[in-house]
Design a protein around this motif. Structure first.
Motif, PDB file in Angstrom:
ATOM      1  N   GLN A   1       0.834  -1.208   0.000  1.00 56.94           N
ATOM      2  CA  GLN A   1       0.000   0.000   0.000  1.00 56.94           C
ATOM      3  C   GLN A   1       0.869   1.259   0.000  1.00 56.94           C
ATOM      4  O   GLN A   1       2.085   1.196   0.163  1.00 56.94           O
ATOM      5  N   THR A   2       0.191   2.376  -0.158  1.00 56.29           N
ATOM      6  CA  THR A   2       0.830   3.681  -0.073  1.00 56.29           C
ATOM      7  C   THR A   2       0.123   4.442   1.041  1.00 56.29           C
ATOM      8  O   THR A   2      -1.113   4.438   1.116  1.00 56.29           O
ATOM      9  N   LEU A   3       0.922   5.086   1.870  1.00 59.86           N
ATOM     10  CA  LEU A   3       0.325   5.896   2.935  1.00 59.86           C
ATOM     11  C   LEU A   3      -0.167   7.206   2.306  1.00 59.86           C
ATOM     12  O   LEU A   3       0.608   7.906   1.655  1.00 59.86           O
ATOM     13  N   VAL A   4      -1.459   7.485   2.475  1.00 57.78           N
ATOM     14  CA  VAL A   4      -1.992   8.737   1.927  1.00 57.78           C
ATOM     15  C   VAL A   4      -2.497   9.613   3.074  1.00 57.78           C
ATOM     16  O   VAL A   4      -2.879   9.100   4.133  1.00 57.78           O
ATOM     17  N   ARG A   5      -2.443  10.912   2.807  1.00 58.98           N
ATOM     18  CA  ARG A   5      -3.006  11.865   3.791  1.00 58.98           C
ATOM     19  C   ARG A   5      -4.066  12.696   3.060  1.00 58.98           C
ATOM     20  O   ARG A   5      -3.794  13.267   2.006  1.00 58.98           O
ATOM     21  N   ILE A   6      -5.249  12.732   3.643  1.00 55.86           N
ATOM     22  CA  ILE A   6      -6.364  13.474   3.039  1.00 55.86           C
ATOM     23  C   ILE A   6      -6.716  14.624   3.970  1.00 55.86           C
ATOM     24  O   ILE A   6      -6.888  14.421   5.178  1.00 55.86           O
ATOM     25  N   ARG A   7      -6.800  15.833   3.400  1.00 58.96           N
ATOM     26  CA  ARG A   7      -7.172  17.001   4.212  1.00 58.96           C
ATOM     27  C   ARG A   7      -8.522  17.533   3.745  1.00 58.96           C
ATOM     28  O   ARG A   7      -8.753  17.649   2.540  1.00 58.96           O
ATOM     29  N   ARG A   8      -9.412  17.813   4.712  1.00 57.79           N
ATOM     30  CA  ARG A   8     -10.675  18.440   4.326  1.00 57.79           C
ATOM     31  C   ARG A   8     -10.501  19.952   4.400  1.00 57.79           C
ATOM     32  O   ARG A   8     -10.164  20.496   5.451  1.00 57.79           O
ATOM     33  N   GLU A   9     -10.707  20.599   3.268  1.00 55.24           N
ATOM     34  CA  GLU A   9     -10.549  22.050   3.199  1.00 55.24           C
ATOM     35  C   GLU A   9     -11.771  22.744   3.801  1.00 55.24           C
ATOM     36  O   GLU A   9     -12.805  22.109   4.044  1.00 55.24           O
ATOM     37  N   ALA A  10     -11.659  24.059   3.990  1.00 54.21           N
ATOM     38  CA  ALA A  10     -12.748  24.828   4.601  1.00 54.21           C
ATOM     39  C   ALA A  10     -14.049  24.693   3.808  1.00 54.21           C
ATOM     40  O   ALA A  10     -15.141  24.665   4.380  1.00 54.21           O
ATOM     41  N   ASP A  11     -13.937  24.580   2.469  1.00 55.55           N
ATOM     42  CA  ASP A  11     -15.149  24.481   1.638  1.00 55.55           C
ATOM     43  C   ASP A  11     -15.671  23.045   1.540  1.00 55.55           C
ATOM     44  O   ASP A  11     -16.585  22.765   0.766  1.00 55.55           O
ATOM     45  N   GLY A  12     -15.072  22.124   2.295  1.00 52.56           N
ATOM     46  CA  GLY A  12     -15.552  20.742   2.311  1.00 52.56           C
ATOM     47  C   GLY A  12     -14.835  19.843   1.308  1.00 52.56           C
ATOM     48  O   GLY A  12     -14.949  18.620   1.390  1.00 52.56           O
ATOM     49  N   SER A  13     -14.103  20.430   0.365  1.00 61.14           N
ATOM     50  CA  SER A  13     -13.422  19.592  -0.633  1.00 61.14           C
ATOM     51  C   SER A  13     -12.246  18.854   0.023  1.00 61.14           C
ATOM     52  O   SER A  13     -11.801  19.214   1.124  1.00 61.14           O
ATOM     53  N   LEU A  14     -11.737  17.837  -0.683  1.00 64.17           N
ATOM     54  CA  LEU A  14     -10.674  16.998  -0.123  1.00 64.17           C
ATOM     55  C   LEU A  14      -9.396  17.163  -0.922  1.00 64.17           C
ATOM     56  O   LEU A  14      -9.434  17.208  -2.157  1.00 64.17           O
ATOM     57  N   HIS A  15      -8.286  17.255  -0.216  1.00 65.88           N
ATOM     58  CA  HIS A  15      -6.980  17.368  -0.872  1.00 65.88           C
ATOM     59  C   HIS A  15      -6.178  16.138  -0.491  1.00 65.88           C
ATOM     60  O   HIS A  15      -6.028  15.827   0.691  1.00 65.88           O
ATOM     61  N   ARG A  16      -5.675  15.403  -1.500  1.00 60.63           N
ATOM     62  CA  ARG A  16      -4.954  14.141  -1.226  1.00 60.63           C
ATOM     63  C   ARG A  16      -3.458  14.295  -1.449  1.00 60.63           C
ATOM     64  O   ARG A  16      -3.034  14.900  -2.425  1.00 60.63           O
ATOM     65  N   GLU A  17      -2.687  13.710  -0.585  1.00 60.80           N
ATOM     66  CA  GLU A  17      -1.222  13.688  -0.716  1.00 60.80           C
ATOM     67  C   GLU A  17      -0.760  12.241  -0.577  1.00 60.80           C
ATOM     68  O   GLU A  17      -1.288  11.511   0.268  1.00 60.80           O
ATOM     69  N   THR A  18       0.273  11.881  -1.336  1.00 59.32           N
ATOM     70  CA  THR A  18       0.858  10.554  -1.194  1.00 59.32           C
ATOM     71  C   THR A  18       2.116  10.682  -0.343  1.00 59.32           C
ATOM     72  O   THR A  18       2.972  11.523  -0.650  1.00 59.32           O
ATOM     73  N   LEU A  19       2.239   9.888   0.711  1.00 60.72           N
ATOM     74  CA  LEU A  19       3.397  10.029   1.591  1.00 60.72           C
ATOM     75  C   LEU A  19       4.505   9.029   1.261  1.00 60.72           C
ATOM     76  O   LEU A  19       5.565   9.421   0.832  1.00 60.72           O
ATOM     77  N   GLU A  20       4.252   7.732   1.438  1.00 60.20           N
ATOM     78  CA  GLU A  20       5.312   6.753   1.171  1.00 60.20           C
ATOM     79  C   GLU A  20       4.730   5.345   1.118  1.00 60.20           C
ATOM     80  O   GLU A  20       3.618   5.109   1.586  1.00 60.20           O
ATOM     81  N   PRO A  21       5.496   4.384   0.565  1.00 60.98           N
ATOM     82  CA  PRO A  21       5.015   2.997   0.533  1.00 60.98           C
ATOM     83  C   PRO A  21       4.939   2.414   1.949  1.00 60.98           C
ATOM     84  O   PRO A  21       5.699   2.832   2.837  1.00 60.98           O
ATOM     85  N   CYS A  22       4.030   1.467   2.147  1.00 61.94           N
ATOM     86  CA  CYS A  22       3.915   0.822   3.463  1.00 61.94           C
ATOM     87  C   CYS A  22       3.261  -0.540   3.272  1.00 61.94           C
ATOM     88  O   CYS A  22       2.836  -0.873   2.163  1.00 61.94           O
ATOM     89  N   ARG A  23       3.175  -1.293   4.364  1.00 60.42           N
ATOM     90  CA  ARG A  23       2.610  -2.640   4.280  1.00 60.42           C
ATOM     91  C   ARG A  23       1.836  -2.964   5.540  1.00 60.42           C
ATOM     92  O   ARG A  23       2.405  -2.960   6.633  1.00 60.42           O
TER      93      ARG A  23
END
Ligand code: SAM
Length: 224
Positions: free
Chosen positions: A187-209
Motif C-alpha cells: 500500500q501507499t500511505l496517503v493523507r487526506i485534508r478536508r478544506e474549509a469548503d468541504g473539498s478533499l486534498h490528497r497527498e501521497t506520503l510513502e510505501p507501506c505494508r
C-alpha cells in the motif's frame, strides 16, 4: 518478575529505538519522539516477545494480526500533525499501542477494532495502564464511528483498497486523515485534508505494508 534493572534495560532499548529507528529515518516531531521514548511497547505484546519490542519489526498480536513496527507508528502519528487538542478516530485498535501513543499526543481517541478478542484485550490493557482519554469499541470501522459525529483526525491502521466513504464523511473541516491504500500486499500511505469548503486534498506520503482492513467497505474476509 520485573526488576529495576529490567526497567533500565527497557529505557536503554527505547532510547536506542528513538535514535536508530526513528530519528535516522526522518521522524523529527519532538512530541512524537518523546512519547515513543516514554511508552512501554513491550507491555502491548505477549511476554515471550517483550525482548523484541524495541526492534525494527512488526510483532504478532494474535488472531493473525500484527503490531506495526515503531517507525510506522511514529510516521503515522507525525503525519497527523497533532497539537494536543484533537479528537481522533482510529480504525484498527489491534494491541492498543498506537492508541496509547495518540492518547498522549491529543485530547481524546475513539478507537474501533473488528475482532472481539483483540478489542477486549486492548480495552482492558489501556484501562489498566491508565489511558482514560480513550473510548474503545468493537465493530466494523469501515462503516465509521457508529454515532453521527466529526473528528479532527482519522487514522486507519489496516490496508484498504480505498478509504471508506463513511469514514471520510466523519472528517471535520481542516481535519487530516491518514490511511494505507492499495492492494492486499502493498500500500501507499496517503493523507487526506478536508478544506474549509468541504473539498478533499490528497497527498501521497510513502510505501507501506499493513494487514487488510476487512469489512463492508474494505476487503472481504478470507475464506479457508
Ligand atoms: N495499530 C495497531 C497496534 O498498535 O497494535 C495495529 C493494527 S493492525 C496492523 C490492524 C488492525 O485492524 C487489526 O487488529 C485488525 O483486526 C483491525 N481491523 C481490520 N479491519 C477492521 C475493521 N473493518 N474495523 C476495525 N478494525 C479492523
Amino acid at each position: 518478575m520485573k526488576t529495576p534493572e529490567h526497567g533500565m534495560i527497557s529505557a536503554r532499548a527505547r532510547d536506542r529505538m528513538v535514535r536508530e529507528l526513528l530519528e535516522k529515518q526522518g521522524i523529527d516531531d519532538p512530541r512524537v519522539l518523546a512519547v515513543m521514548r516514554d511508552t512501554l511497547r513491550h507491555l502491548f505484546v505477549e511476554e515471550a516477545l517483550a525482548s523484541r519490542a524495541y526492534g525494527d519489526e512488526n510483532l504478532p498480536i494474535g488472531d493473525g494480526q500484527t503490531l506495526s513496527q515503531p517507525y510506522t507508528v511514529a510516521r503515522m502519528s507525525q503525519a497527523l500533525m497533532l497539537d494536543g487538542r484533537e479528537e481522533i478516530l482510529e480504525i484498527g485498535t489491534g494491541s492498543g499501542y498506537q492508541t496509547a501513543i495518540l492518547a498522549r499526543l491529543c485530547h481524546k481517541v475513539y478507537t474501533i477494532e473488528r475482532l472481539p478478542a483483540l478489542a477486549d484485550s486492548a480495552r482492558k490493557r489501556l484501562r489498566r495502564l491508565g489511558y482514560h482519554n480513550v473510548v474503545c469499541r468493537q465493530g466494523d470501522g469501515t462503516l465509521g464511528w457508529p454515532e453521527e459525529r466529526r473528528f479532527d483526525r482519522v487514522i486507519i491502521t489496516a490496508g484498504t483498497p480505498v478509504t471508506p466513504e463513511n469514514v471520510i464523511r466523519q472528517l471535520a473541516p481542516f481535519g487530516l486523515l491518514v490511511a494505507p491504500e492499495g492492494t492486499l500486499t502493498v500500500q501507499t500511505l496517503v493523507r487526506i485534508r478536508r478544506e474549509a469548503d468541504g473539498s478533499l486534498h490528497r497527498e501521497t506520503l510513502e510505501p507501506c505494508r499493513f494487514v487488510p482492513l476487512v469489512g463492508a467497505q474494505g476487503w472481504k474476509e478470507a475464506r479457508s
